[in-house]
Design a protein around this motif. Structure first.
Motif, PDB file in Angstrom:
ATOM      1  N   VAL A  46      59.016 109.141   3.722  1.00  0.00           N
ATOM      2  CA  VAL A  46      58.703 109.368   5.125  1.00  0.00           C
ATOM      3  C   VAL A  46      59.709 110.355   5.720  1.00  0.00           C
ATOM      4  O   VAL A  46      60.915 110.115   5.679  1.00  0.00           O
ATOM      5  N   PHE A  48      60.819 112.262   9.189  1.00  0.00           N
ATOM      6  CA  PHE A  48      60.687 112.108  10.634  1.00  0.00           C
ATOM      7  C   PHE A  48      61.941 112.660  11.298  1.00  0.00           C
ATOM      8  O   PHE A  48      62.958 112.876  10.634  1.00  0.00           O
ATOM      9  N   ASP A  53      62.956 109.887  16.701  1.00  0.00           N
ATOM     10  CA  ASP A  53      61.784 109.085  16.339  1.00  0.00           C
ATOM     11  C   ASP A  53      62.054 107.966  15.331  1.00  0.00           C
ATOM     12  O   ASP A  53      61.189 107.638  14.527  1.00  0.00           O
ATOM     13  N   LEU A  56      59.435 105.231  15.130  1.00  0.00           N
ATOM     14  CA  LEU A  56      58.213 105.534  14.382  1.00  0.00           C
ATOM     15  C   LEU A  56      58.388 105.197  12.905  1.00  0.00           C
ATOM     16  O   LEU A  56      57.470 104.684  12.269  1.00  0.00           O
ATOM     17  N   LYS A  57      59.557 105.477  12.375  1.00  0.00           N
ATOM     18  CA  LYS A  57      59.830 105.140  10.972  1.00  0.00           C
ATOM     19  C   LYS A  57      59.745 103.631  10.776  1.00  0.00           C
ATOM     20  O   LYS A  57      59.165 103.149   9.807  1.00  0.00           O
ATOM     21  N   ILE A  60      56.073 102.535  10.543  1.00  0.00           N
ATOM     22  CA  ILE A  60      55.411 102.809   9.261  1.00  0.00           C
ATOM     23  C   ILE A  60      55.938 101.883   8.174  1.00  0.00           C
ATOM     24  O   ILE A  60      55.181 101.442   7.305  1.00  0.00           O
ATOM     25  N   ILE A 104      55.928 112.273   9.996  1.00  0.00           N
ATOM     26  CA  ILE A 104      55.510 111.679  11.265  1.00  0.00           C
ATOM     27  C   ILE A 104      55.933 112.651  12.361  1.00  0.00           C
ATOM     28  O   ILE A 104      57.116 112.887  12.577  1.00  0.00           O
ATOM     29  N   GLN A 131      50.617 114.930   7.461  1.00  0.00           N
ATOM     30  CA  GLN A 131      51.273 114.647   8.738  1.00  0.00           C
ATOM     31  C   GLN A 131      50.420 113.688   9.539  1.00  0.00           C
ATOM     32  O   GLN A 131      49.195 113.778   9.518  1.00  0.00           O
ATOM     33  N   GLY A 134      52.677 110.991  15.783  1.00  0.00           N
ATOM     34  CA  GLY A 134      53.483 109.824  16.106  1.00  0.00           C
ATOM     35  C   GLY A 134      53.173 109.175  17.439  1.00  0.00           C
ATOM     36  O   GLY A 134      53.329 107.966  17.594  1.00  0.00           O
ATOM     37  N   TRP A 152      47.246 108.736  13.682  1.00  0.00           N
ATOM     38  CA  TRP A 152      47.894 107.579  13.072  1.00  0.00           C
ATOM     39  C   TRP A 152      47.026 106.349  13.339  1.00  0.00           C
ATOM     40  O   TRP A 152      47.122 105.701  14.361  1.00  0.00           O
TER      41      TRP A 152
END
Length: 162
Positions: A46, A48, A53, A56-57, A60, A104, A131, A134, A152
């Motif tokens: 991943v 990012f 962000d 966001l990680k 996921i 992301i 991609q 996000g 997403w």
């Protein structure tokens, strides 16, 4: 990988080229059988924007833990500004272990130096890149050279990362 391990095992049982070839063939067959009977999760790196962000990680990573997830997070973006001098080598190693790189995209990702380097590393090593957007409520500019951008959604992730 299965072919190499099978070849090594075959050579140990029956030394020589014949043992290696038979072992390699058997290794690929075993991997296919395992894939057919047990879900083998795709290894995902991943990428990012570490500074903007990180949440966001985490999202996921949480989705990768769901019981019906077809993917596993093998690694994620390293902080490019970290004091580690061998950051690029660690990123290269992690990306090579992955079967796909998932970028992301946040609002600043398209200019995050670490993400741009990770995309370049993936391209150099022929690791596929996708991609995902996000944030639904913000403008997320795609990262240059990082492939197509997808929404997403759980269904998209299951299709893209299968």
């Amino acid at each position: 990988m299965a072919m190499l391990l099978g070849g090594i095992a075959g050579n140990a049982i029956a030394p020589g080229l014949g043992g290696f070839v038979v072992g390699a063939f058997a290794g690929t067959r075993v991997r296919r059988a395992i894939k057919g009977g047990v879900a083998v999760k795709k290894r995902v790196f991943v990428s990012f924007d570490f500074d903007h962000d990180r949440a966001l990680k985490e999202f996921i990573v949480g989705q990768a833990r769901l019981p019906d997830s077809p993917f596993d997070i093998v690694d994620h973006s390293l902080k490019e500004a970290a004091p580690e001098r061998d950051w690029v080598n660690k990123a290269k190693s992690a990306i090579r272990r992955a079967e796909i790189v998932l970028v992301i995209t946040g609002t600043q990702t398209y200019r995050a130096r670490g993400v741009l380097q990770e995309v370049a590393i993936a391209r150099e090593n022929a690791v596929p890149i996708v991609q995902i957007i996000g944030y639904k409520d913000r403008d997320c500019t795609p990262v240059p050279n990082a492939g197509r951008v997808y929404a997403w959604t759980w269904e998209n992730l299951k299709k893209l990362l299968r």
